[in-house]
Scaffold this motif. Structure first.
Motif, PDB file in Angstrom:
ATOM      1  N   SER A   1       0.830  -1.210   0.000  1.00 48.58           N
ATOM      2  CA  SER A   1       0.000   0.000   0.000  1.00 48.58           C
ATOM      3  C   SER A   1       0.861   1.254   0.000  1.00 48.58           C
ATOM      4  N   PHE A   2       2.031   1.167   0.613  1.00 47.77           N
ATOM      5  CA  PHE A   2       2.937   2.316   0.655  1.00 47.77           C
ATOM      6  C   PHE A   2       3.537   2.610  -0.714  1.00 47.77           C
ATOM      7  N   GLY A   3       3.447   1.655  -1.637  1.00 48.91           N
ATOM      8  CA  GLY A   3       4.042   1.836  -2.957  1.00 48.91           C
ATOM      9  C   GLY A   3       3.448   2.972  -3.761  1.00 48.91           C
ATOM     10  N   THR A   4       2.187   3.317  -3.511  1.00 51.68           N
ATOM     11  CA  THR A   4       1.542   4.401  -4.266  1.00 51.68           C
ATOM     12  C   THR A   4       1.521   5.722  -3.496  1.00 51.68           C
ATOM     13  N   VAL A   5       2.070   5.724  -2.289  1.00 55.32           N
ATOM     14  CA  VAL A   5       2.074   6.952  -1.481  1.00 55.32           C
ATOM     15  C   VAL A   5       2.837   8.099  -2.147  1.00 55.32           C
ATOM     16  N   PRO A   6       4.021   7.857  -2.770  1.00 54.89           N
ATOM     17  CA  PRO A   6       4.711   8.966  -3.437  1.00 54.89           C
ATOM     18  C   PRO A   6       3.890   9.631  -4.538  1.00 54.89           C
ATOM     19  N   VAL A   7       2.979   8.873  -5.163  1.00 51.63           N
ATOM     20  CA  VAL A   7       2.098   9.473  -6.171  1.00 51.63           C
ATOM     21  C   VAL A   7       1.196  10.504  -5.508  1.00 51.63           C
ATOM     22  N   ALA A   8       0.608  10.129  -4.372  1.00 55.06           N
ATOM     23  CA  ALA A   8      -0.237  11.057  -3.628  1.00 55.06           C
ATOM     24  C   ALA A   8       0.567  12.257  -3.129  1.00 55.06           C
ATOM     25  N   ALA A   9       1.802  12.001  -2.715  1.00 45.38           N
ATOM     26  CA  ALA A   9       2.663  13.096  -2.257  1.00 45.38           C
ATOM     27  C   ALA A   9       2.971  14.054  -3.401  1.00 45.38           C
ATOM     28  N   ALA A  10       3.263  13.501  -4.566  1.00 47.19           N
ATOM     29  CA  ALA A  10       3.572  14.336  -5.731  1.00 47.19           C
ATOM     30  C   ALA A  10       2.389  15.218  -6.112  1.00 47.19           C
ATOM     31  N   LEU A  11       1.202  14.655  -6.104  1.00 43.33           N
ATOM     32  CA  LEU A  11       0.004  15.426  -6.444  1.00 43.33           C
ATOM     33  C   LEU A  11      -0.248  16.521  -5.414  1.00 43.33           C
ATOM     34  N   SER A  12      -0.018  16.215  -4.156  1.00 43.70           N
ATOM     35  CA  SER A  12      -0.241  17.198  -3.095  1.00 43.70           C
ATOM     36  C   SER A  12       0.755  18.342  -3.171  1.00 43.70           C
ATOM     37  N   ILE A  13       2.010  18.004  -3.448  1.00 45.64           N
ATOM     38  CA  ILE A  13       3.057  19.027  -3.516  1.00 45.64           C
ATOM     39  C   ILE A  13       2.896  19.900  -4.753  1.00 45.64           C
ATOM     40  N   ALA A  14       2.688  19.255  -5.897  1.00 48.77           N
ATOM     41  CA  ALA A  14       2.559  20.012  -7.141  1.00 48.77           C
ATOM     42  C   ALA A  14       1.267  20.826  -7.167  1.00 48.77           C
ATOM     43  N   GLY A  15       0.184  20.253  -6.665  1.00 46.41           N
ATOM     44  CA  GLY A  15      -1.100  20.950  -6.663  1.00 46.41           C
ATOM     45  C   GLY A  15      -1.276  21.873  -5.487  1.00 46.41           C
TER      46      GLY A  15
END
Length: 257
Positions: A155-169
């Motif tokens: 489940s932690f494997g997709t966390v950086p995707v969520a982090a990237a969206l949060s940081i960029a957005g």
């Protein structure tokens, strides 16, 4: 690093993120209680308690709830400073931004681990009690715990995707939309019991759940898509992690002001 982690962890005090942990764990425990309902087999005899089935249903519910809950957790932690316009103060601290980013990821992983532990509380206690009485094999507990450990890690494997969206957005909105979409696809994939469903990164945690089920989820032997699914998940993890780290460390100190 520990001091930075502690500082990030203290930010969670009196926040609603703990409700996300409860919401993520509660359905798995509720569905475990269904195993205690009276069941009758085709021959008319009373069916006994099926621990394997309990762990399977608990893991299945955790996999379906995970994408949206874990995405919201990540978004809340990474986008909070942008939304509260305190990112300027955070970036001028005498601490490497890379350490801050790593500490935030560590907090997210800790929350996912807590959610995973709480989600299997009912079935774990039930298994231990029945193992003490000698009605079930203790090996079933190890199989269920191992399954939950793998679900947590995948489940932690997709966390950086969520982090990237949060940081960029600079907002929790983009990650919320992606989390809901991922949950919808995950629910469809879990219900379909398709072996190839684990190729969708957010469905990768369903692999150990399905392997545990064997005869329940129409699984027979090792999933042939497991290798490709792991390569896809790891690639997504590394690419989104690299993007997030570079974007976070090089962002203008005035961003979000």
């Amino acid at each position: 690093m520990f001091n930075v982690f502690s500082a990030e962890w203290l930010k969670l005090k009196n926040t609603k993120i703990w409700w996300m942990v409860i919401i993520g764990a509660l359905p798995s425990n509720l569905i475990s209680f269904f195993a205690f309902l009276p069941r009758v087999m085709l021959n008319g005899e009373q069916a006994g308690l099926d621990i394997q089935d309990m762990f399977y249903r608990q893991g299945m519910m955790l996999v379906m709830m995970g994408p949206s809950i874990f995405a919201l957790m990540t978004g809340s932690i990474f986008a909070r400073e942008y939304q509260e316009r305190t990112i300027n103060q955070l970036f001028i601290y005498p601490v490497s931004r890379a350490w801050i980013f790593a500490a935030k990821l560590a907090v997210v992983f800790t929350l996912i681990a807590i959610s995973s532990i709480l989600s299997c509380a009912t079935v774990t206690v039930t298994t231990i009690l029945h193992a003490i009485s000698g009605s079930v094999d203790l090996d079933l507990l190890w199989s269920g715990v191992r399954m939950n450990v793998f679900v947590c890690l995948l489940s932690f494997g997709t966390v950086p995707v969520a982090a990237a969206l949060s940081i960029a957005g600079k907002s929790i909105v983009p990650v919320t939309v992606v989390g809901i979409f991922a949950t919808i696809v995950t629910v469809i994939g879990v219900i379909g019991h398709s072996r190839g469903a684990i190729l969708f990164p957010w469905l990768a945690p369903y692999w150990p759940v399905r392997q545990l089920a064997q005869n329940i989820a129409y699984a027979g032997g090792t999933n042939p898509y497991a290798g490709a699914a792991m390569i896809t998940l790891i690639s997504l993890f590394l690419i989104s992690l690299a993007f997030s780290l570079v974007y976070y460390t090089r962002a203008d100190v005035h961003s979000g002001s």
